[in-house]
Design an enzyme around this catalytic site. Structure first.
Site, PDB file in Angstrom:
ATOM      1  N   CYS A  89       0.847  -1.188   0.000  1.00 35.73           N
ATOM      2  CA  CYS A  89       0.000   0.000   0.000  1.00 35.73           C
ATOM      3  C   CYS A  89       0.883   1.239   0.000  1.00 35.73           C
ATOM      4  CB  CYS A  89      -0.878  -0.017   1.255  1.00 35.73           C
ATOM      5  SG  CYS A  89      -1.965   1.420   1.426  1.00 35.73           S
ATOM      6  N   GLU A 132      -8.788  -0.412  -2.866  1.00 32.49           N
ATOM      7  CA  GLU A 132      -9.150   1.014  -2.866  1.00 32.49           C
ATOM      8  C   GLU A 132     -10.522   1.250  -2.246  1.00 32.49           C
ATOM      9  OE1 GLU A 132      -6.686   2.874  -3.278  1.00 32.49           O
ATOM     10  OE2 GLU A 132      -5.446   1.358  -4.242  1.00 32.49           O
ATOM     11  N   HIS A 135     -10.121   1.261   1.411  1.00 31.88           N
ATOM     12  CA  HIS A 135      -9.620   2.550   1.906  1.00 31.88           C
ATOM     13  C   HIS A 135     -10.773   3.506   2.183  1.00 31.88           C
ATOM     14  CE1 HIS A 135      -5.288   2.775   2.061  1.00 31.88           C
ATOM     15  NE2 HIS A 135      -5.154   2.235   0.858  1.00 31.88           N
TER      16      HIS A 135
END
Length: 179
Positions: A89, A132, A135
């Site tokens: 990441c 993603e 996130h």
């Protein structure tokens, strides 16, 4: 060029659930440009808005021949087949740990015109879509590690040169400084 500075593990914005995009005007277009230009750098597969300090549901991707962005993304389909992949990441630099992900993923959202967008993929693109979207839900891949790997990961984070423990962080809104 509008390549943005990345936020690292420990920054509270990375653990915050992002708000939906509701304004599709110039500010959102600027965010999309920032996301696309920042993910274009070599070695980058995806970037969520909160990784550049913006708590909105948006991410960009750059995997093989696929390059783009999704606003208000949601994972709508995951294959039952899973695989363990070494995952890293941008917000946890230089650390890679085995993470279980679906082999295939389908993500649905909208573009800057608020028109529907669907991105689907296997392998690295599937991993990217899941990563993603996590996130934007306030999750890091470290949160998905089994207990043993998570302990190893947290030790590696604490020993890294980029990690700032809470006692050494600047107050909210202040610029980040090292040591």
């Amino acid at each position: 060029m509008s390549v943005q500075e990345l936020r690292h593990f420990g920054d509270p914005v990375l653990k915050t659930i992002c708000d939906p995009v509701t304004d599709f005007g110039p500010r959102t277009a600027e965010l999309v440009t920032d996301l696309l230009e920042t993910v274009e750098l070599p070695g980058r597969a995806g970037l969520a808005a909160n990784q550049i300090g913006v708590s909105l549901r948006a991410f960009s991707y750059n995997v093989d021949d696929q390059f783009g962005y999704v606003l208000n993304p949601e994972i709508v389909e995951l294959s039952e087949e899973r695989q363990e992949i070494d995952e890293g990441c941008l917000s946890v630099p230089d650390l890679w740990f085995p993470t279980v992900r679906a082999v295939r993923a389908v993500c649905r959202g909208v573009d800057l015109r608020n028109e529907p967008v669907v991105v689907s993929g296997t392998g690295v693109l599937a991993q990217c879509l899941q990563h993603e979207t996590d996130h934007l839900d306030g999750l890091l891949y470290l949160d998905r590690l089994d207990a043993t790997e998570r302990r190893k990961a947290m030790r590696a984070v604490r020993e890294s040169s980029w990690f700032l423990p809470a006692s050494r962080r600047e107050p909210a809104g202040a610029p980040w400084r090292l040591g």
